[in-house]
Scaffold this motif. Structure first.
Motif, PDB file in Angstrom:
ATOM      1  N   THR A 133       1.052  11.411   3.734  1.00 41.85           N
ATOM      2  CA  THR A 133       0.220  12.141   2.779  1.00 41.85           C
ATOM      3  C   THR A 133      -0.876  11.238   2.231  1.00 41.85           C
ATOM      4  O   THR A 133      -0.605  10.102   1.830  1.00 41.85           O
ATOM      5  CB  THR A 133       1.066  12.678   1.616  1.00 41.85           C
ATOM      6  N   THR A 134      -2.105  11.741   2.221  1.00 39.06           N
ATOM      7  CA  THR A 134      -3.220  11.015   1.623  1.00 39.06           C
ATOM      8  C   THR A 134      -3.253  11.284   0.126  1.00 39.06           C
ATOM      9  O   THR A 134      -3.232  12.440  -0.304  1.00 39.06           O
ATOM     10  CB  THR A 134      -4.560  11.448   2.237  1.00 39.06           C
ATOM     11  N   LEU A 135      -3.280  10.242  -0.659  1.00 39.59           N
ATOM     12  CA  LEU A 135      -3.386  10.354  -2.110  1.00 39.59           C
ATOM     13  C   LEU A 135      -4.790   9.911  -2.495  1.00 39.59           C
ATOM     14  O   LEU A 135      -5.075   8.714  -2.579  1.00 39.59           O
ATOM     15  CB  LEU A 135      -2.331   9.471  -2.786  1.00 39.59           C
ATOM     16  N   ARG A 136      -5.664  10.858  -2.679  1.00 43.04           N
ATOM     17  CA  ARG A 136      -7.084  10.562  -2.882  1.00 43.04           C
ATOM     18  C   ARG A 136      -7.300   9.619  -4.056  1.00 43.04           C
ATOM     19  O   ARG A 136      -6.768   9.818  -5.143  1.00 43.04           O
ATOM     20  CB  ARG A 136      -7.885  11.850  -3.082  1.00 43.04           C
ATOM     21  N   GLY A 137      -8.094   8.586  -3.786  1.00 42.14           N
ATOM     22  CA  GLY A 137      -8.404   7.613  -4.816  1.00 42.14           C
ATOM     23  C   GLY A 137      -7.280   6.625  -5.082  1.00 42.14           C
ATOM     24  O   GLY A 137      -7.396   5.780  -5.974  1.00 42.14           O
ATOM     25  N   HIS A 138      -6.192   6.720  -4.309  1.00 44.20           N
ATOM     26  CA  HIS A 138      -5.062   5.828  -4.554  1.00 44.20           C
ATOM     27  C   HIS A 138      -4.556   5.171  -3.264  1.00 44.20           C
ATOM     28  O   HIS A 138      -4.600   3.954  -3.128  1.00 44.20           O
ATOM     29  CB  HIS A 138      -3.924   6.595  -5.220  1.00 44.20           C
ATOM     30  N   GLY A 139      -4.060   5.978  -2.334  1.00 43.36           N
ATOM     31  CA  GLY A 139      -3.503   5.399  -1.116  1.00 43.36           C
ATOM     32  C   GLY A 139      -2.785   6.431  -0.269  1.00 43.36           C
ATOM     33  O   GLY A 139      -3.282   7.544  -0.088  1.00 43.36           O
ATOM     34  N   ALA A 154       4.339   6.191  -3.485  1.00 41.67           N
ATOM     35  CA  ALA A 154       2.918   5.967  -3.226  1.00 41.67           C
ATOM     36  C   ALA A 154       2.654   4.490  -2.984  1.00 41.67           C
ATOM     37  O   ALA A 154       3.166   3.635  -3.712  1.00 41.67           O
ATOM     38  CB  ALA A 154       2.092   6.455  -4.406  1.00 41.67           C
ATOM     39  N   VAL A 155       1.867   4.201  -1.947  1.00 40.41           N
ATOM     40  CA  VAL A 155       1.466   2.822  -1.651  1.00 40.41           C
ATOM     41  C   VAL A 155      -0.053   2.766  -1.736  1.00 40.41           C
ATOM     42  O   VAL A 155      -0.742   3.547  -1.072  1.00 40.41           O
ATOM     43  CB  VAL A 155       1.938   2.368  -0.253  1.00 40.41           C
ATOM     44  N   THR A 156      -0.578   1.884  -2.548  1.00 40.94           N
ATOM     45  CA  THR A 156      -2.020   1.829  -2.752  1.00 40.94           C
ATOM     46  C   THR A 156      -2.746   1.299  -1.518  1.00 40.94           C
ATOM     47  O   THR A 156      -2.162   0.590  -0.686  1.00 40.94           O
ATOM     48  CB  THR A 156      -2.387   0.931  -3.944  1.00 40.94           C
ATOM     49  N   ARG A 157      -4.015   1.627  -1.430  1.00 39.71           N
ATOM     50  CA  ARG A 157      -4.851   1.107  -0.354  1.00 39.71           C
ATOM     51  C   ARG A 157      -4.881  -0.422  -0.396  1.00 39.71           C
ATOM     52  O   ARG A 157      -4.833  -1.089   0.637  1.00 39.71           O
ATOM     53  CB  ARG A 157      -6.281   1.655  -0.475  1.00 39.71           C
ATOM     54  N   GLU A 158      -4.967  -0.952  -1.619  1.00 43.78           N
ATOM     55  CA  GLU A 158      -5.029  -2.407  -1.777  1.00 43.78           C
ATOM     56  C   GLU A 158      -3.761  -3.072  -1.244  1.00 43.78           C
ATOM     57  O   GLU A 158      -3.815  -4.114  -0.576  1.00 43.78           O
ATOM     58  CB  GLU A 158      -5.235  -2.772  -3.247  1.00 43.78           C
ATOM     59  N   ASP A 160       2.639  -1.856  12.101  1.00 43.27           N
ATOM     60  CA  ASP A 160       2.749  -2.549  10.814  1.00 43.27           C
ATOM     61  C   ASP A 160       2.490  -1.596   9.645  1.00 43.27           C
ATOM     62  O   ASP A 160       3.147  -1.686   8.597  1.00 43.27           O
ATOM     63  CB  ASP A 160       1.765  -3.715  10.756  1.00 43.27           C
ATOM     64  N   LEU A 161       1.538  -0.687   9.811  1.00 43.30           N
ATOM     65  CA  LEU A 161       1.270   0.299   8.762  1.00 43.30           C
ATOM     66  C   LEU A 161       2.476   1.201   8.532  1.00 43.30           C
ATOM     67  O   LEU A 161       2.874   1.462   7.395  1.00 43.30           O
ATOM     68  CB  LEU A 161       0.054   1.161   9.142  1.00 43.30           C
ATOM     69  N   LEU A 162       3.056   1.696   9.628  1.00 44.22           N
ATOM     70  CA  LEU A 162       4.222   2.570   9.507  1.00 44.22           C
ATOM     71  C   LEU A 162       5.382   1.821   8.866  1.00 44.22           C
ATOM     72  O   LEU A 162       6.076   2.361   7.996  1.00 44.22           O
ATOM     73  CB  LEU A 162       4.617   3.094  10.891  1.00 44.22           C
ATOM     74  N   ALA A 163       5.583   0.557   9.268  1.00 43.27           N
ATOM     75  CA  ALA A 163       6.659  -0.243   8.675  1.00 43.27           C
ATOM     76  C   ALA A 163       6.436  -0.454   7.187  1.00 43.27           C
ATOM     77  O   ALA A 163       7.382  -0.383   6.391  1.00 43.27           O
ATOM     78  CB  ALA A 163       6.759  -1.582   9.399  1.00 43.27           C
ATOM     79  N   ARG A 164       5.189  -0.706   6.802  1.00 42.57           N
ATOM     80  CA  ARG A 164       4.887  -0.938   5.382  1.00 42.57           C
ATOM     81  C   ARG A 164       5.121   0.320   4.560  1.00 42.57           C
ATOM     82  O   ARG A 164       5.688   0.271   3.455  1.00 42.57           O
ATOM     83  CB  ARG A 164       3.441  -1.422   5.226  1.00 42.57           C
ATOM     84  N   LEU A 165       4.705   1.468   5.080  1.00 38.64           N
ATOM     85  CA  LEU A 165       4.922   2.727   4.375  1.00 38.64           C
ATOM     86  C   LEU A 165       6.406   3.076   4.330  1.00 38.64           C
ATOM     87  O   LEU A 165       6.914   3.565   3.316  1.00 38.64           O
ATOM     88  CB  LEU A 165       4.135   3.851   5.049  1.00 38.64           C
TER      89      LEU A 165
END
Length: 240
Positions: free
Chosen positions: A222-228, A172-176, A160-165
């Motif tokens: 890719t990790t986007l620090r403070g974002h997602g 960029a996809v936020t953590r929220e 589900d995570l891979l599909a969402r990304l």
């Protein structure tokens, strides 16, 4: 009817879980030992497992690993009195989808159960069904992830995570947003769950790519620090 497995050796907690879950319309099977739970997983299918880590016979982490091996589609929520962060991470890495620390509020537990079951019934994110990036193909309708036509085994939340990304590849996809869409917008828990699942997903994709000679090309996360997070994909074709 939704089938739940409760693995809890404490009598009062076990009875409370069976009573409360049953009153909310779930079919509940309760075992007090890890060995019984693993045996049950061999012969019956469960939608969700509530698993105490402090069992009298087997370590709960190993029970989680064995249940997931036999029933990878089952959701596992671990219940633990262990406060150490590494214990929680170890449980998630063993295949657990979520955790609750004891003592917990029954209202929160019921909300988590409903959220997980609701999310597990969602097959994709929108009407688009197929994504390709590099040598990876993701088919959300069939819930299949392929690298060079070889299937990659992903746990439900990893898929589900891979599909969402992939639905927003290159953006960029936020953590929220990830927690809302893959878990639930009314999520009560720690987002540490997200980080552990992202790490596991990266590992599985890397392992799949390196199983070929030469290595296959798959998207990087890719990790986007403070974002997602952002799914990077050479020559990516969006969902179609």
């Amino acid at each position: 009817m939704v089938e739940l497995l409760v693995v809890e050796d404490e009598e009062k907690i076990g009875q409370l879980l069976v009573s409360s879950l049953g009153a909310n319309g779930y079919q509940v099977t309760w075992f007090r030992s890890g060995a019984e739970a693993v045996q049950a997983a061999l012969g019956a299918s469960f939608d969700l497992v509530l698993l105490d880590l402090g069992l009298p016979d087997l370590d709960g982490i190993e029970v989680c690993r064995l249940i997931k091996r036999h029933q990878p589609q089952s959701l596992v929520v671990v219940l633990t009195a262990r406060r150490d962060e590494m214990d929680v991470i170890e449980g998630l890495e063993a295949g657990a989808d979520d955790y609750l620390t004891k003592p917990f509020r029954m209202a929160e537990l019921l909300a988590r159960v409903r959220a997980h079951l609701r999310r597990s019934s969602v097959g994709d994110f929108g009407s688009q069904t197929t994504f390709s990036g590099g040598e990876l193909v993701l088919d959300t309708a069939a819930r299949r992830c392929l690298v060079r036509d070889r299937e990659v085994a992903l746990r439900p939340k990893e898929f589900d995570l891979l599909a969402r990304l992939a639905a927003e590849a290159g953006r960029a996809v936020t953590r929220e947003a990830l927690m809302d869409d893959v878990w639930d917008r009314n999520w009560f828990g720690s987002t540490k769950t997200l980080d552990v699942h992202i790490a596991a997903l990266r590992h599985r994709l890397c392992e799949a790519a390196e199983s070929f000679e030469p290595a296959a090309v798959v998207p990087a996360i890719t990790t986007l620090r403070g974002h997602g997070y952002r799914l990077e994909s050479p020559e990516a074709n969006p969902f179609r």
